[in-house]
Write a protein that holds these residues in place. Structure first.
Motif, short mmCIF file in Angstrom:
data_model
loop_
_atom_site.label_atom_id
_atom_site.label_comp_id
_atom_site.label_asym_id
_atom_site.label_seq_id
_atom_site.Cartn_x
_atom_site.Cartn_y
_atom_site.Cartn_z
N CYS A 1 30.46 33.16 34.78
CA CYS A 1 30.99 33.82 33.58
C CYS A 1 30.32 33.28 32.32
O CYS A 1 30.34 33.94 31.27
N SER A 2 29.72 32.09 32.42
CA SER A 2 29.03 31.50 31.28
C SER A 2 27.58 31.93 31.18
O SER A 2 26.91 31.60 30.20
N ALA A 3 27.07 32.64 32.19
CA ALA A 3 25.68 33.09 32.17
C ALA A 3 25.51 34.30 31.26
O ALA A 3 26.47 35.03 31.00
N LEU B 1 36.08 36.12 31.42
CA LEU B 1 35.99 37.34 32.22
C LEU B 1 36.57 38.56 31.52
O LEU B 1 35.98 39.65 31.60
N PRO B 2 37.71 38.46 30.80
CA PRO B 2 38.22 39.64 30.09
C PRO B 2 37.24 40.20 29.07
O PRO B 2 37.23 41.40 28.81
N LYS B 3 36.41 39.35 28.48
CA LYS B 3 35.43 39.81 27.49
C LYS B 3 34.19 40.38 28.16
O LYS B 3 33.42 41.10 27.52
N ILE B 4 33.98 40.05 29.44
CA ILE B 4 32.83 40.56 30.17
C ILE B 4 33.14 41.93 30.77
O ILE B 4 32.37 42.88 30.60
N VAL C 1 41.16 42.30 35.55
CA VAL C 1 41.10 40.84 35.50
C VAL C 1 42.41 40.24 36.00
O VAL C 1 42.41 39.29 36.79
N LYS C 2 43.54 40.81 35.57
CA LYS C 2 44.83 40.27 36.01
C LYS C 2 45.06 40.52 37.49
O LYS C 2 45.60 39.66 38.21
N GLU C 3 44.63 41.67 37.98
CA GLU C 3 44.76 41.94 39.42
C GLU C 3 43.96 40.94 40.24
O GLU C 3 44.47 40.36 41.21
N LEU C 4 42.71 40.72 39.86
CA LEU C 4 41.86 39.77 40.58
C LEU C 4 42.43 38.36 40.51
O LEU C 4 42.38 37.61 41.49
N LEU D 1 29.47 45.72 40.09
CA LEU D 1 28.52 46.55 39.34
C LEU D 1 29.26 47.65 38.58
O LEU D 1 28.98 47.91 37.41
N GLN D 2 30.23 48.29 39.24
CA GLN D 2 30.98 49.39 38.63
C GLN D 2 31.67 48.95 37.34
O GLN D 2 31.69 49.70 36.36
N TYR D 3 32.20 47.73 37.33
CA TYR D 3 32.95 47.26 36.16
C TYR D 3 32.11 46.40 35.21
O TYR D 3 32.64 45.83 34.26
N GLY D 4 30.81 46.30 35.48
CA GLY D 4 29.93 45.63 34.54
C GLY D 4 29.90 44.12 34.63
O GLY D 4 29.36 43.47 33.73
N PHE D 5 30.46 43.55 35.70
CA PHE D 5 30.38 42.09 35.83
C PHE D 5 28.95 41.67 36.15
O PHE D 5 28.47 40.64 35.67
N VAL D 6 28.26 42.46 36.97
CA VAL D 6 26.83 42.27 37.19
C VAL D 6 26.11 43.51 36.66
O VAL D 6 26.69 44.59 36.59
N SER D 7 24.86 43.35 36.28
CA SER D 7 24.13 44.49 35.73
C SER D 7 23.27 45.20 36.77
O SER D 7 22.94 46.38 36.58
#
Length: 298
Positions: free
Chosen positions: A152-154, A184-187, A194-197, A210-216
């Protein structure tokens, strides 16, 4: 006037591939320079699935603080050696901390021990976020607990198709405390997800990440993942370090401040940095359609 042919041949011969040279020796990290100004940091406890021991945690902070100030480094690729990226906290190693707590009776003194340890671990991952050089996380296989807090810091996250992510702390009877709940909420931008996970500790597969933009981007396998990460790192390393590092600084500032404050921040910075030779060299190269500019160390 061009270089003599002998020098051109010499330059061509030795500019194609640089040897991987270590920046510094670490016990739990492998640090190399696979190409000019690109540093590769590998979590290097494959026999322990790169689980985060106390020494690894502290070395991560030390390593990224060192690379942040290393003028030879312009971008960092972060990956894991072996079968997976990171299995989370090393529970056997953590037993040492709990034994230390058991030997102390007073609750205030127990708290002091935990405060120091948690702050050290937070600071190690914040060192990735605060590193002046962009950090590309390349994740394969499992990325669990402390691992997802770490990436999350990357700045940029790529993964292979077999990757999966898990905020596992609730299964250990604890609240995640080293960055995921804050970053994570800002990513992702979906508070619900985020709360579900976080509450369920379920796995998030590569396609969902990928769908939620955590990875590009998601690559087919580990080789294509590392090829992609290194290719993007080389692109970044070829740009002006003044521009790239200034961009990271201001993107992170804007994340945590208002639009007005962020505009004032870049105003104050660029009235100085636009006087850099990098701007003149890059603008001249574009205007004249000449050779790509070569930027000096920063």
């Amino acid at each position: 006037m061009g270089q003599p042919p002998c020098l051109n041949n010499f330059s061509s011969k030795f500019s194609k591939k640089l040897p991987e040279m270590p920046s510094k020796n670490y016990n739990s990290l492998a640090v190399t320079e696979p190409s000019s100004s690109v540093f590769h940091v590998q979590l290097n406890r494959p026999e322990k699935l790169n689980a985060l021991s106390n020494s690894m945690w502290l070395e991560i902070g030390e390593c990224f603080n060192e690379l942040s100030n290393n003028p030879d480094c312009r971008v960092v690729v972060l990956s894991g050696a072996g079968k997976i990226f990171c299995a989370g906290i090393d529970l056997m190693d953590a037993m040492g901390l709990f034994q230390k707590l058991a030997d102390v009776e007073d609750v205030a003194r127990k708290c002091k021990i935990l405060e120091k340890t948690i702050k050290q671990y937070q600071d190690s991952f914040t060192a990735i976020d605060n590193c002046s050089k962009p950090v590309i996380a390349a994740v394969h296989g499992a990325c669990i607990g402390g691992g997802i807090n770490m990436i999350c810091s990357a700045d940029i996250r790529f993964c292979s198709s077999d990757a999966w992510f898990q905020i596992k702390e609730v299964e250990l009877g604890m609240t995640a405390d080293v960055g995921a709940l804050q970053r994570l909420p800002k990513i992702i931008g979906s508070e619900s997800l985020v709360k579900e996970l976080t509450y369920t500790a379920r796995k998030m597969l590569a396609t969902e990440a990928l769908q939620y933009g955590f990875v590009s981007q998601v690559m087919n396998d580990h080789k294509s993942l590392m090829d992609k990460a290194m290719s993007v790192a080389k692109q970044i390393a070829s740009k002006s370090p003044v521009a790239v590092q200034g961009s990271k600084l201001n993107l992170n500032y804007a994340r945590d401040h208002s639009v007005e404050d962020s505009l004032n921040h870049i105003l104050m910075r660029n009235q100085v940095m636009l006087q850099s030779e990098d701007f003149v060299n890059a603008a001249t190269a574009l205007a004249t359609k000449g050779d790509p500019p070569v930027f000096s160390k920063l």
